[in-house]
Design a protein around this motif. Structure first.
Motif, short mmCIF file in Angstrom:
data_model
loop_
_atom_site.label_atom_id
_atom_site.label_comp_id
_atom_site.label_asym_id
_atom_site.label_seq_id
_atom_site.Cartn_x
_atom_site.Cartn_y
_atom_site.Cartn_z
N MET A 1 0.85 -1.20 0.00
CA MET A 1 0.00 0.00 0.00
C MET A 1 0.88 1.24 0.00
O MET A 1 1.72 1.42 0.87
CB MET A 1 -0.85 -0.02 1.27
N ALA A 5 -1.31 6.87 -1.45
CA ALA A 5 -2.72 6.50 -1.39
C ALA A 5 -3.26 6.71 0.02
O ALA A 5 -4.37 7.19 0.22
CB ALA A 5 -2.90 5.05 -1.81
N LYS A 6 -2.44 6.35 1.03
CA LYS A 6 -2.86 6.53 2.42
C LYS A 6 -3.12 7.99 2.72
O LYS A 6 -4.11 8.35 3.35
CB LYS A 6 -1.78 6.01 3.37
N ARG A 8 -3.99 10.21 0.73
CA ARG A 8 -5.21 10.66 0.07
C ARG A 8 -6.43 10.33 0.90
O ARG A 8 -7.39 11.08 0.94
CB ARG A 8 -5.35 9.94 -1.26
N VAL A 9 -6.42 9.16 1.51
CA VAL A 9 -7.60 8.69 2.23
C VAL A 9 -7.78 9.42 3.54
O VAL A 9 -8.88 9.64 4.00
CB VAL A 9 -7.52 7.16 2.44
N ARG A 16 -1.80 5.46 17.19
CA ARG A 16 -2.21 4.07 17.24
C ARG A 16 -1.34 3.24 18.14
O ARG A 16 -0.13 3.39 18.18
CB ARG A 16 -2.06 3.45 15.84
N LYS A 18 -1.84 -1.14 19.72
CA LYS A 18 -2.52 -2.36 19.29
C LYS A 18 -4.03 -2.29 19.48
O LYS A 18 -4.80 -2.56 18.59
CB LYS A 18 -1.95 -3.57 20.05
N GLN A 19 -4.43 -1.94 20.69
CA GLN A 19 -5.85 -1.99 21.01
C GLN A 19 -6.51 -0.62 20.93
O GLN A 19 -7.67 -0.47 21.26
CB GLN A 19 -6.05 -2.54 22.43
N PHE A 20 -5.74 0.36 20.51
CA PHE A 20 -6.20 1.72 20.72
C PHE A 20 -5.83 2.58 19.52
O PHE A 20 -4.73 2.47 18.99
CB PHE A 20 -5.50 2.23 21.98
N SER A 21 -6.75 3.38 19.05
CA SER A 21 -6.39 4.33 18.00
C SER A 21 -7.28 5.55 18.09
O SER A 21 -8.46 5.47 18.40
CB SER A 21 -6.49 3.69 16.61
N VAL A 22 -6.69 6.69 17.85
CA VAL A 22 -7.41 7.95 17.90
C VAL A 22 -7.23 8.66 16.58
O VAL A 22 -6.14 8.66 16.01
CB VAL A 22 -6.88 8.85 19.04
N ARG A 23 -8.31 9.23 16.09
CA ARG A 23 -8.22 9.94 14.83
C ARG A 23 -8.79 11.35 15.03
O ARG A 23 -9.91 11.51 15.48
CB ARG A 23 -9.04 9.21 13.78
N MET A 232 -20.80 10.10 17.19
CA MET A 232 -20.59 9.34 15.96
C MET A 232 -21.90 8.69 15.50
O MET A 232 -22.24 8.74 14.31
CB MET A 232 -19.52 8.28 16.17
N ASN A 235 -24.19 11.20 13.96
CA ASN A 235 -23.82 11.56 12.60
C ASN A 235 -24.21 10.49 11.59
O ASN A 235 -24.52 10.79 10.45
CB ASN A 235 -22.32 11.84 12.52
N SER B 98 -13.57 10.40 0.69
CA SER B 98 -12.84 9.47 1.55
C SER B 98 -13.51 9.35 2.92
O SER B 98 -13.55 8.27 3.52
CB SER B 98 -11.40 9.93 1.72
N PHE B 112 -12.50 3.81 21.49
CA PHE B 112 -11.08 3.53 21.74
C PHE B 112 -10.36 3.04 20.49
O PHE B 112 -9.15 2.95 20.44
CB PHE B 112 -10.94 2.47 22.84
N GLN B 113 -11.14 2.66 19.50
CA GLN B 113 -10.55 2.16 18.26
C GLN B 113 -11.16 2.96 17.12
O GLN B 113 -12.10 2.54 16.47
CB GLN B 113 -10.87 0.66 18.15
N GLN B 114 -10.63 4.16 16.91
CA GLN B 114 -11.27 5.08 15.97
C GLN B 114 -10.79 4.89 14.53
O GLN B 114 -11.50 5.19 13.60
CB GLN B 114 -11.03 6.52 16.41
N GLU B 120 -8.01 1.40 7.81
CA GLU B 120 -7.35 2.11 6.73
C GLU B 120 -7.23 1.23 5.49
O GLU B 120 -7.50 1.65 4.37
CB GLU B 120 -5.96 2.56 7.21
N LEU B 124 -9.00 1.73 1.78
CA LEU B 124 -8.17 1.80 0.57
C LEU B 124 -8.56 0.72 -0.43
O LEU B 124 -8.71 0.99 -1.62
CB LEU B 124 -6.70 1.65 0.94
#
Lengths: 351, 265
Positions: A1, A5-6, A8-9, A16, A18-23, A232, A235, B98, B112-114, B120, B124
C-alpha cells in the motif's frame, strides 16, 4: 500500500497502538483551539470591563489570592459567577441546538425555533404571575414548561419516525400557541409582575450567584460527555434510518437518548439564564462551517454557544449607557442569521 | 427449504402498518452467488430486501442469518457480516468522498478504536476496487451520478461484509454507468467470493449478471432459479403481464427479453 494512497484517504492525525487508536481531523483541532482562545479573551475582558474597570494584573492578583478587597469582591461576588454561568448556559444552548438540528437534519430545528423556549417561558411566567415566585421556583417552572412542550412537539410530529419538516412546522406552531399564553398572562397582570416576567423572558445573566454556577456546570458537565460519546452514532443517523441501521447503529436508542439529553440541556440553560434566543440556532451551523465537519460538531457548537453568549453579555454590560440583557444582543446577532438560513433553505427547495 | 445457506427467510409476512406487502414468503439466498430480485413496481422486492437486512421486522415468520434469527443478533454484529445499500441514502452535506467511504467502517470502530490499520486498509481496498481513489478529496456534491453510486458501493464494501444487499443500485444511471456498476458487482463476487443480492428493474441486465434470479409478483415468489429457467415467455407473462419473446443474447449467451409489438390503433 503506497503512502501516497494513504495520504489521500486521510489527512487526519492518527495515534495508534494495538488496542487503541485515535483519529483527529486537523481542521477540527485548529478551529477548536481558535474558539478556545477567543472564549478565553472575551472571558478575561468580561472580568476586567465594567463600571469598575480592572487591569489584567489586578485580576491575576485576585485569582491567586493576593488581590485588594474591592477587587476580590467584584470578581468573586459579581463578575466571575456571571461569567461562569454564561459559559455553561451558552455551551448547553449551543450543544443542545446542534443535537436537535442534527436529529431533524434541518438547521431550523433548534430548540428556540421549535417552541421549547416558549414552553419554558410560559412555565416561568405562570410561576411569576400566578404564584409571585422568584429565583429557584421560576427556574423549576421553566424546566417543567420546556419539558412538557418538548414532549408535546415530539408526540405530535412523530409518525413512524421523526419527520424533520413535520417537527419544524409543528414546533413553530406550538411555539406560537404557547407564546400566546404568555402574552395573555402578561396583559392580565399588574405592571410589577409584568415587568418582572418581561425581564426574565428576555434572558439575562444579571445578578448570577455561585449556586447558578454549580447547577449549570453540574448539569452540563454530566450531559456533555454522554452527548459527545454518542456523536458518531448521531452523525450516522443523518444518513437516513436504513443506512444507519445497516451500519449497526441502534437508531431508536440513539435518537431517544439524544433527544432526552438535548431537552435536559435546554432546560438547564433556560433555568440558568432565562429563554435566551438564537444561541442554539447559530451555534451548530457556525461550528460546522468552522470545522468543515460533515456531521454535527457538538464540541464546537458548545464553544461557539459559550462565545456568543458571553460576548452578548459583555456588549450588553459595557456597550451602552444602560445595562441591557444578553438576550437582546443574541437576538440582534441571531435574527439576521435566521433570515439567511431561511433564505438558503428556500433556495435549496428544502422548505 | 434448504438451510445450508447463510441468509434465509422462513414464511415471512411483511407489512407497513396495516398495509400487507409480502405474505408467507420463504427464500434462501445462495452463498457466494449473485442473486437478482426482479418484479413489477410495488411487488415487494425492496420490502423483502429490507427484511433480509433486519430493517423491517416481519409480522410473522423469521429471517435467519447463520441459523440465528437476525433480530436476536446485536445489530452491530449483523453489520459486520451483512451490509446493505439502501435505495436513497442521504449523503451528509459537504462530506469528502474518503470520509464517506470511511463511514463504512462504523461497525468495526469504537471510542477507543477510531481508526485502526484494518480500517485504513479496508477503505483503501474498497476505493481501489471501485476506482474512486482519484475522487478521495472531492466533495460528494461535485460528483456525477455514476461516480456517486460507485462511492456509495465503496462505502458498503469498506464495511467488509460477506453478504451485501444492494437496493436498485442502477436507478437514475444511464446504460454505460449501469454496466459499470454491475461489472463491479460481478467482480466483487467473482474475485472476493461475496454473496450479493441486487434488486434490479432491467430484465436483460438481470439475466446477464445474475447467477440466481428471484421473480416476484404481488408479494410472492413466482419463480426462481438460473436465468434460463426463470426468464421464459410464460414466466414473463405471469410476473409482469408482459407479452414478449425470449431470445438468446448473442454476446453473453443469456436470455434476452424482447417485448411484443403492440397494435396501437
Amino acid at each position: 500500500m503506497s503512502d501516497l494512497a494513504k495520504a489521500r484517504v486521510s489527512s487526519a492525525y492518527i495515534w495508534r497502538s494495538k488496542q487503541f487508536s485515535v483519529r483527529l481531523d486537523p481542521r477540527t483541532i485548529w478551529a477548536s483551539l481558535a474558539l478556545l482562545v477567543a472564549v478565553l479573551i472575551v472571558a478575561i475582558w468580561s472580568i476586567s470591563a465594567g463600571d469598575f474597570p480592572m487591569s489584567i494584573a489586578d485580576i491575576f492578583a485576585s485569582l491567586v489570592g493576593e488581590g485588594q478587597k474591592p477587587h476580590d469582591f467584584i470578581i468573586f461576588k459579581l463578575r466571575l459567577p456571571r461569567l461562569l454561568t454564561g459559559l455553561a448556559v451558552g455551551a448547553a444552548f449551543g450543544m443542545a441546538g446542534a443535537i436537535f438540528q442534527s436529529l431533524a437534519r434541518n438547521p431550523l430545528a433548534s430548540p428556540d425555533i421549535i417552541g421549547f423556549n416558549s414552553g419554558a417561558a410560559l412555565g416561568a411566567v405562570i410561576m411569576i404571575i400566578s404564584f409571585g415566585a422568584t429565583g429557584f421556583l421560576v427556574a423549576v417552572g421553566a424546566v417543567a414548561g420546556g419539558l412538557l412542550t418538548a414532549v408535546l412537539v415530539f408526540t405530535l410530529s412523530w409518525k413512524g419516525g421523526l419527520n424533520p419538516y413535520r417537527l419544524v412546522l409543528v414546533g413553530i406552531g406550538i411555539g406560537f400557541t404557547v407564546y400566546a399564553g404568555v402574552s395573555f398572562l402578561m396583559t392580565r397582570t399588574d405592571i410589577f409582575f409584568a415587568a418582572a416576567a418581561q425581564h426574565w423572558l428576555t434572558g439575562t445573566l444579571n445578578a448570577r450567584i455561585w449556586r447558578d454556577v454549580y447547577v449549570t456546570w453540574l448539569g452540563f458537565g454530566l450531559l456533555a460527555p454522554l452527548a459527545l460519546g454518542l456523536q458518531m452514532s448521531l452523525n450516522r443517523l443523518e444518513m437516513g434510518d436504513d443506512m444507519a441501521l445497516a451500519l449497526g447503529i441502534r437508531i431508536n436508542i440513539v435518537r431517544s437518548l439524544m433527544a432526552l439529553i438535548g431537552v435536559l440541556m435546554v432546560s438547564i440553560a433556560v433555568a440558568g439564564a432565562g429563554p435566551i434566543g438564537f444561541v442554539s440556532l447559530v451555534a451548530g451551523p457556525i461550528a460546522r462551517r468552522l470545522t468543515l465537519s460533515s456531521g454535527a460538531c457538538l464540541g464546537g457548537a458548545a464553544l461557539v454557544g459559550a462565545l456568543v453568549l458571553i460576548s452578548a453579555d459583555l456588549m450588553g454590560r459595557v456597550g451602552f449607557a444602560a445595562q441591557l440583557p444578553a438576550g437582546v444582543f443574541t437576538a440582534v446577532i441571531g435574527a439576521p442569521f435566521l433570515l439567511w438560513l431561511l433564505a438558503t433553505q428556500i433556495r435549496k427547495g428544502a422548505m | 427449504m434448504s438451510d445450508e445457506n447463510r441468509l434465509n427467510a422462513h414464511s415471512v409476512t411483511l407489512a407497513y402498518g396495516k398495509r400487507l406487502i409480502v405474505n408467507d414468503l420463504s427464500v434462501s439466498i445462495p452463498d457466494g452467488k449473485v442473486t437478482v430480485i426482479i418484479g413489477p413496481n410495488a411487488c415487494g422486492k425492496s420490502t423483502l430486501l429490507r427484511a433480509l437486512a433486519r430493517l423491517l421486522k416481519p409480522q410473522a415468520g423469521e429471517v435467519t442469518l447463520d441459523g440465528v434469527e437476525i433480530g436476536k443478533i446485536p445489530t452491530r454484529k449483523v453489520a459486520k457480516r451483512l451490509g446493505l445499500l439502501p435505495q436513497t441514502p442521504i449523503a451528509p452535506q459537504g462530506i469528502l468522498v474518503s470520509d464517506l467511504v470511511s463511514r463504512g467502517r462504523t461497525p468495526h470502530q469504537s471510542a477507543f478504536q477510531q481508526w485502526s490499520e484494518a480500517d485504513e486498509e479496508a477503505v483503501l481496498d474498497a476505493m481501489q476496487a471501485t476506482q474512486t481513489l482519484d475522487l478521495a478529496g472531492r466533495r460528494i456534491e461535485e460528483l456525477s451520478g455514476g461516480q456517486r453510486q460507485r462511492v456509495w458501493i465503496a462505502m458498503a464494501l469498506a464495511q467488509q461484509t460477506e453478504l451485501l444487499l444492494l437496493d436498485e443500485p442502477t436507478t437514475f444511471l444511464d446504460l454505460p454507468h449501469q454496466i459499470e456498476v454491475l461489472n463491479l458487482v460481478r467482480k466483487l463476487n467473482r474475485q472476493q467470493g461475496r454473496t450479493i443480492v441486487v434488486v434490479l428493474h432491467d430484465l436483460n441486465l438481470a439475466c446477464r449478471y445474475a447467477d440466481h434470479i428471484v421473480a416476484m409478483r404481488e408479494g410472492a415468489i413466482v419463480e426462481q432459479g438460473v436465468p434460463e429457467s426463470v426468464i421464459t415467455v410464460d414466466v414473463m407473462l405471469r410476473v409482469f403481464g408482459l407479452k414478449c419473446d425470449v431470445i438468446t443474447d448473442h454476446l453473453s449467451g443469456t436470455p434476452m427479453v424482447v417485448p411484443a409489438v403492440e397494435d396501437y390503433i
